[in-house]
Motif scaffolding. Structure first.
Motif, PDB file in Angstrom:
ATOM      1  N   LEU A  94     -57.809  32.471  32.830  1.00 38.64           N
ATOM      2  CA  LEU A  94     -57.898  31.985  31.450  1.00 38.64           C
ATOM      3  C   LEU A  94     -59.306  31.498  31.117  1.00 38.64           C
ATOM      4  O   LEU A  94     -59.807  31.724  30.011  1.00 38.64           O
ATOM      5  CB  LEU A  94     -56.875  30.880  31.225  1.00 38.64           C
ATOM      6  CG  LEU A  94     -55.409  31.320  31.341  1.00 38.64           C
ATOM      7  CD1 LEU A  94     -54.469  30.139  31.169  1.00 38.64           C
ATOM      8  CD2 LEU A  94     -55.081  32.411  30.330  1.00 38.64           C
ATOM      9  N   ASP A  98     -61.594  33.275  28.294  1.00 40.22           N
ATOM     10  CA  ASP A  98     -62.196  32.469  27.226  1.00 40.22           C
ATOM     11  C   ASP A  98     -63.704  32.701  27.154  1.00 40.22           C
ATOM     12  O   ASP A  98     -64.284  32.871  26.070  1.00 40.22           O
ATOM     13  CB  ASP A  98     -61.917  30.979  27.459  1.00 40.22           C
ATOM     14  CG  ASP A  98     -60.609  30.526  26.809  1.00 40.22           C
ATOM     15  OD1 ASP A  98     -60.078  31.273  25.979  1.00 40.22           O
ATOM     16  OD2 ASP A  98     -60.141  29.430  27.143  1.00 40.22           O
ATOM     17  N   ALA A 137     -48.368  27.795  30.362  1.00 39.29           N
ATOM     18  CA  ALA A 137     -48.618  26.570  29.616  1.00 39.29           C
ATOM     19  C   ALA A 137     -47.292  25.905  29.269  1.00 39.29           C
ATOM     20  O   ALA A 137     -46.262  26.564  29.112  1.00 39.29           O
ATOM     21  CB  ALA A 137     -49.392  26.893  28.339  1.00 39.29           C
ATOM     22  N   THR A 182     -54.679  36.646  25.106  1.00 40.99           N
ATOM     23  CA  THR A 182     -55.202  35.461  25.798  1.00 40.99           C
ATOM     24  C   THR A 182     -54.651  34.189  25.164  1.00 40.99           C
ATOM     25  O   THR A 182     -54.295  33.234  25.862  1.00 40.99           O
ATOM     26  CB  THR A 182     -56.739  35.461  25.763  1.00 40.99           C
ATOM     27  OG1 THR A 182     -57.231  36.651  26.399  1.00 40.99           O
ATOM     28  CG2 THR A 182     -57.299  34.252  26.492  1.00 40.99           C
ATOM     29  N   LYS A 186     -52.459  31.235  27.024  1.00 44.64           N
ATOM     30  CA  LYS A 186     -52.918  29.840  27.065  1.00 44.64           C
ATOM     31  C   LYS A 186     -51.926  28.869  26.432  1.00 44.64           C
ATOM     32  O   LYS A 186     -51.791  27.728  26.901  1.00 44.64           O
ATOM     33  CB  LYS A 186     -54.264  29.717  26.345  1.00 44.64           C
ATOM     34  CG  LYS A 186     -55.442  30.334  27.073  1.00 44.64           C
ATOM     35  CD  LYS A 186     -56.667  30.363  26.182  1.00 44.64           C
ATOM     36  CE  LYS A 186     -57.035  28.985  25.677  1.00 44.64           C
ATOM     37  NZ  LYS A 186     -58.208  29.018  24.782  1.00 44.64           N
ATOM     38  N   GLU A 187     -51.228  29.307  25.394  1.00 43.24           N
ATOM     39  CA  GLU A 187     -50.518  28.352  24.548  1.00 43.24           C
ATOM     40  C   GLU A 187     -48.996  28.457  24.594  1.00 43.24           C
ATOM     41  O   GLU A 187     -48.309  27.551  24.117  1.00 43.24           O
ATOM     42  CB  GLU A 187     -50.986  28.535  23.096  1.00 43.24           C
ATOM     43  CG  GLU A 187     -52.478  28.249  22.918  1.00 43.24           C
ATOM     44  CD  GLU A 187     -53.027  28.770  21.601  1.00 43.24           C
ATOM     45  OE1 GLU A 187     -52.201  29.231  20.771  1.00 43.24           O
ATOM     46  OE2 GLU A 187     -54.250  28.733  21.409  1.00 43.24           O
TER      47      GLU A 187
END
Length: 441
Positions: A94, A98, A137, A182, A186-187
């Motif tokens: 990640l 980013d 996450a 992505t 991540k979320e």
């Protein structure tokens, strides 16, 4: 805007003209403020003297130690370094993605920022590191398998678009798709299996975005995508996909004349691929190891690899479940890559035979690949003394390059034109030059 030299990128970011740079250097060195020397640094490949570099480094707040360590133009701050030291874990993936998404799209560097040895070291780490668990996450909505399947279903379309339209046109779309995936990684929250599929999706999107950047001549961008994609493939436990990304890095080294590094990367790809299908093995063997061996003028090794790859290709259509990304590697591509090996080994007749077979087998919609091998076939005709037919083939390739823009193909066409043994004033050469000028425009 295309800015290929790092100094051009620095000037663009600081709103400097060539004269501005000349004035900066002149003030510090008491020399002449001739903007033409700055233009030559960018366009002729000339290197500024030590005093000029020190003056420019001071203006850009770059330590002189970095100037001496990295050399010209490597020390110029044109988008930041490519970080190759992220952990080989989901968290590292990640962070790498980013970093790539922040820097790759505005990166206009036409040079490799990671040298061949750094890439070989990266491949060694990929070979040695173990695979950890996929961590999701805790915040965000739950992502289920049907949504992942819908995202995966778009990959064939993206592959076709990139191949048909060319890298310069496709890279923005691929970057946006990678950014979306992505963000989900991540979320959102998801199961281990869904997380693994999402990582594989991000790895393949990064590979495609890297390839489109490579095709556009943006080599640092390509490296950013590929190094982060390699980590994603590793975290998902897909050795073959990681090997395919290493193979792409090998080709980049090949294009830059780093043949020993290209061979080392190709060997690492085969060693680390694990159990793969015959088509995959033939692709990895032929595309990289054989071509790198040919570029290193190792005839015996290249011929051995070609024979092995041919044996594997003969088994390719016997019910094996090939990875989707091997779909382009058909008999036409096999002949084209075989031809390139023979061309590098100084066997133009063999190369011409295989190029002609490749073009005959290739679908008409594959403009970029047809252009590549039509141009390469033209070079074999030149080597065999048939300049007239070489010009005919180059003229035929230009509409294909226009249909699917490719910096690599434009550069190949220019190189093929330079090899023609005819004077510039020759009417056929003049007409060809006019057509080639349309590619630059």
């Amino acid at each position: 805007m295309r800015l290929l030299h790092p100094l051009a990128v620095v000037r663009y970011e600081h709103h400097w003209t060539h004269q501005d740079v000349a004035d900066i250097v002149a003030r510090a060195t008491n020399g002449s403020a001739d903007r033409r020397k700055v233009w030559k640094w960018e366009h002729w490949g000339t290197e500024p003297d030590a005093e000029s570099q020190a003056a420019l480094a001071t203006e850009l707040d770059v330590p002189l130690g970095e100037v001496f360590r990295l050399g010209w133009p490597g020390w110029l701050p044109d988008g930041g370094p490519i970080h190759a030291d992220f952990p080989w874990s989901t968290a590292g993936v990640l962070k790498a993605l980013d970093d790539t998404l922040e820097r790759a799209m505005p990166d206009r560097r036409g040079f490799m920022k990671l040298g061949g040895q750094a890439l070989v070291l990266l491949a060694g780490q990929w070979l040695a590191e173990g695979v950890g668990p996929v961590a999701a996450a805790l915040a965000g909505g739950r992502i289920d398998l049907p949504l992942v399947e819908e995202l995966e279903a778009g990959l064939p379309r993206l592959r076709r678009m990139e191949a048909a339209l060319g890298g310069p046109r496709a890279r923005h779309l691929l970057h946006a798709e990678l950014e979306m995936v992505t963000g989900i990684l991540k979320e959102a929250s998801y199961s281990d299996r869904v997380g693994q599929r999402m990582l594989l999706l991000s790895a393949e999107l990064a590979r495609l975005a890297g390839w489109s950047s490579f095709d556009a001549g943006l080599h640092t961008s390509a490296q950013r995508y590929w190094t982060s994609g390699l980590r994603a493939a590793h975290a998902a436990g897909d050795r073959a996909l990681g090997a395919n990304i290493i193979k792409s890095l090998s080709l980049q080294c090949y294009d830059h004349g780093l043949f020993a590094d290209s061979l080392a990367l190709a060997a690492a790809a085969v060693d680390g691929a694990g159990e793969v299908t015959p088509r995959t093995l033939a692709m990895l063997l032929l595309l990289r190891q054989a071509r790198a061996a040919a570029a290193c003028h190792n005839r015996a090794e290249c011929d051995r690899l070609l024979a092995t790859a041919e044996t594997q290709m003969a088994r390719a259509d016997t019910g094996h479940d090939d990875p989707a990304w091997t779909g382009y590697f058909d008999p036409a591509e096999f002949h084209a890559q075989t031809a390139t090996c023979h061309a590098d080994l100084g066997r133009p007749q063999l190369a011409q035979h295989h190029y002609a077979t490749a073009v005959a087998l290739m679908p008409a919609a594959k403009h970029r690949d047809l252009a590549t091998y039509t141009v390469q076939n033209a070079r074999t005709h030149t080597a065999l003394g048939d300049a007239d037919h070489a010009i005919h083939l180059l003229e035929a390739a230009i509409p294909m390059i226009t249909a699917a823009p490719s910096q690599r193909n434009a550069a190949r066409a220019a190189a093929a034109r330079a090899e023609l043994p005819l004077p510039t004033r020759h009417p056929k050469v003049q007409r060809l030059d006019q057509l080639l000028a349309t590619l630059s425009a």
